[in-house]
Structure formats: structure tokens, C-alpha cells
Enzyme design. Structure first.
Site, short mmCIF file in Angstrom:
data_model
loop_
_atom_site.label_atom_id
_atom_site.label_comp_id
_atom_site.label_asym_id
_atom_site.label_seq_id
_atom_site.Cartn_x
_atom_site.Cartn_y
_atom_site.Cartn_z
N HIS A 231 25.19 24.39 -6.79
CA HIS A 231 24.31 23.75 -7.71
C HIS A 231 24.29 24.72 -8.90
CE1 HIS A 231 20.59 20.69 -6.92
NE2 HIS A 231 21.33 20.43 -7.69
N ASP B 84 16.88 18.47 -2.20
CA ASP B 84 17.63 19.26 -2.10
C ASP B 84 16.73 19.71 -0.85
OD1 ASP B 84 18.88 21.82 -2.07
OD2 ASP B 84 18.68 21.84 -4.61
N HIS C 39 16.26 23.07 -0.87
CA HIS C 39 16.19 24.33 -1.60
C HIS C 39 15.42 23.70 -2.79
CE1 HIS C 39 19.72 25.15 1.27
NE2 HIS C 39 18.60 26.38 1.17
N ASP D 119 15.86 26.00 -5.43
CA ASP D 119 16.40 26.41 -6.97
C ASP D 119 15.97 27.19 -7.76
OD1 ASP D 119 17.96 25.87 -4.77
OD2 ASP D 119 20.04 24.02 -6.12
N HIS E 48 22.67 30.30 -7.76
CA HIS E 48 23.06 28.51 -7.29
C HIS E 48 21.54 28.00 -6.72
CE1 HIS E 48 23.59 28.90 -2.33
NE2 HIS E 48 23.21 29.55 -3.04
N ASP F 33 21.93 17.87 -3.95
CA ASP F 33 22.07 18.95 -2.88
C ASP F 33 22.65 18.17 -2.15
OD1 ASP F 33 22.70 21.05 -1.35
OD2 ASP F 33 22.15 22.39 -2.56
N ASP G 274 23.15 19.70 0.69
CA ASP G 274 22.21 20.48 1.96
C ASP G 274 21.18 19.62 2.09
OD1 ASP G 274 20.58 21.70 0.54
OD2 ASP G 274 21.79 23.29 0.66
N GLU H 288 27.42 21.20 -3.88
CA GLU H 288 27.21 22.01 -2.67
C GLU H 288 28.43 21.45 -1.62
OE1 GLU H 288 26.57 25.18 -1.94
OE2 GLU H 288 25.05 25.15 -3.89
MN LIG Z 1 20.60 23.21 -4.58
#
Ligand SMILES: [Mn+2]
Length: 301
Positions: free
Chosen positions: A98, A121, A123, A125, A138, A223, A225, A268
Site C-alpha cells: 500500500h 482497508d 488497517h 495506514d 505500508h 486494499d 485485506d 496488497e
Molecule cells: Mn493498506
């Protein structure tokens, strides 16, 4: 349909992440037939190939690992994305980890001015060199493009995104200091619980109004994930309890219907950890949906 041609490009960068393999993400997504399927929808499409990062000699600063190599690759990606915008094409950027979004989003902001960013995402980030628990870059690109550090990651442009025009959807693995910083800077975070409590359409309505209000349009940074690892097993940092495929597609459908998409990152995807390219195929379909592919289409009629 967005009245534009499409420019596909990628960055085979995996130095921002610990687990190796996301450098092959752009190839996996192309092998799912992305380019010809974009053409099938009715767009003119050109594949500008990938940025290939330099071989890293050492990780350098442990709080900003591989900073030099990542910044060099991102500067190249920035120029490619900016040039696609200048030609009037809609850039689709394939990752890579990312951290490539520091290059791609900066280019959209440089070209379009005030933009909104929709960040899908698990996350946040939103770390920087001070608060990062890992030193992996990332985990920092959203913070960097918002002007909240590290500034070195966006050294090639003055353009920044207002955090108040930024929304994250699908978050479920945020670091404590990162959470505090997201709140204090005014980023809107819609967690996976929010999605499941209120429904993806309601969350999209809110998120889209935040990122659209007073902006030229939306840069979507997706992303893989964010999705549940059951559906998207080929990612480097899987987190249980993710978005369903359907929720992922609704995000892309809503953006396609609005017609305000300025550019899209799809990042990702890790073919080494995937099952028969399931994640690469899903990534390609999400991109196609965001630019107007529908379930019931009258091709060329
Ligand atoms: Mn990410």
C-alpha cells in the site's frame, strides 16, 4: 460510464511490507484478464506497465524501512500517474504494497486539486516514523498524503489531501497511537462493526458525502485485506472478520454510479499466499465494477 479512456499501470513494490510476494500482485491481476475485460466494457485502454523498484542493499532507518527505494519507486509512479491524468485518462494503479498510494494519490491531488480519498482497508495506514510499531512504510501512506508525516514519502509534490476529506471503510486492526492520531486529524473511520451494524449502503452514503463535499472527485484506494481472508486469502496481512465480497462490490458499484471516480489503486494482492489466483481475479472484478461493469450489460447495443 466514466467518459474517459483507462490507463493501467502498476508498481512491483513489496519493500513496505514484511511478507514478500505482493510485488507480483500487478501480474496476477493482469492474468485475470483485466485489460481485455476493460476493453469489453467499451473503454479505450492502455497498459503502461509497471514500475520496478531498485534492489535494496540495506533496510536503512529501522523506523522507515527501505525509505530510499520506496521513495524512488514512488517518484516514478507519481510521474506515470500524473501523465495519465494529463492525457485525460482514468488511472488504475495495481500494487504492490500500500505504500505505492503515496505516489498515486499525490499525483491525483497534484492534477485535480482538492480531492477526497476513500481508503478501503483493515488497517489505518496512518502511522508515521514517530509512532510506527514496525517501521513498515505500508502502514503510513494515508498519513503521508494527508500531510501528517512522514513528509519524505511525498517529497515530489506540495499537493496534500485534507484529512477531513478522507474516509476509511472496513477498519478492524488499528494501532492505539494511530487511532488517536486519526481522530485528532479528522479522518472518518468506519469500522467493520459500523458496516455490519448499519449496512454497507448506509456507510457508503455517509463516507461518499464526506469525501465528495467540496472536492473535485474521489481517489479510491482499495486494499484487498479489507475483505475477509476467506474470500481474499492472497494478502500479506490478513485480518479475520472482514468485508464480504458483496460489500466490496457494493462499494465499487456506488462509486461507479456516482461518476466521480478520479483514480483507483488496487493493492496488497499476494499471489504466493493465494489459492489459484482467487484474490487476483476478485481484484480485477472489483476494478471492473468501479469503472462501470454491471451484472446485466448490453454489450455495444
Ligand atoms: Mn493498506
Amino acid at each position: 460510464m466514466i467518459k474517459k479512456s483507462i490507463a493501467v499501470m502498476g508498481s512491483q513494490l513489496d519493500l513496505g511490507a514484511v511478507r514478500k510476494g505482493v510485488d507480483m500482485g500487478p501480474l496476477a491481476i493482469r492474468h485475470a484478464g483485466l485489460i481485455s475485460k476493460i476493453r469489453d466494457i467499451g473503454y479505450a485502454v492502455k497498459d503502461y506497465g509497471d514500475v520496478i523498484p531498485c534492489v535494496a542493499e540495506s533496510e536503512g532507518n529501522p523506523r522507515l524501512r527501505y525509505e530510499k527505494e520506496i521513495n524512488d519507486a514512488n517518484e516514478k509512479l507519481y510521474r506515470k500517474v500524473l501523465s495519465a491524468h494529463q492525457k485525460g485518462a482514468l488511472p488504475i494503479i495495481l500494487g504492490g504494497d500500500h505504500s505505492i498510494a503515496a505516489g498515486s494519490i499525490s499525483a491525483t491531488a497534484e492534477h485535480c486539486g482538492k480531492i477526497g480519498v476513500l481508503w478501503i482497508d483493515a488497517h489505518g495506514d496512518f502511522n508515521d516514523e514517530q509512532i510506527t510499531p514496525t517501521g513498515n512504510i505500508h502502514g503510513m501512506p494515508l498519513s503521508a498524503v494527508c500531510g501528517c508525516g512522514p513528509d519524505s514519502l511525498v517529497r515530489f509534490t506540495e499537493a496534500r489531501v485534507d484529512p477531513h476529506h478522507t474516509a476509511i471503510i472496513g477498519a478492524r486492526d488499528l494501532d492505539p497511537l494511530e487511532t488517536k492520531k486519526l481522530k485528532s486529524k479528522g479522518v472518518s473511520v468506519f469500522s467493520i462493526s459500523d458496516v455490519h451494524n448499519f449496512g454497507i449502503r448506509k456507510i457508503m452514503e455517509e463516507a461518499v458525502s464526506i469525501v465528495s463535499d467540496g472536492t473535485e472527485g474521489i481517489h479510491l484506494s482499495f486494499d484487498m485485506d479489507a475483505l475477509d481472508p476467506e474470500n481474499a486469502p492472497g494478502v500479506g496481512t490478513p485480518v479475520l472478520n472482514g468485508l464480504t465480497n458483496r460489500e466490496g462490490f457494493v462499494i465499487c458499484e456506488v462509486l461507479s454510479d456516482m461518476g466521480r471516480l478520479l483514480a483507483m489503486d488496487l493493492v496488497e494482492t499476494n499471489p504466493l499466499l493465494d489459492r489459484r489466483n482467487a484474490t487476483g481475479i476478485l481484484a480485477a472484478e472489483l476494478i471492473l465494477t468501479a469503472i462501470g461493469k454491471t451484472d446485466y450489460q448490453l454489450f455495444g447495443i
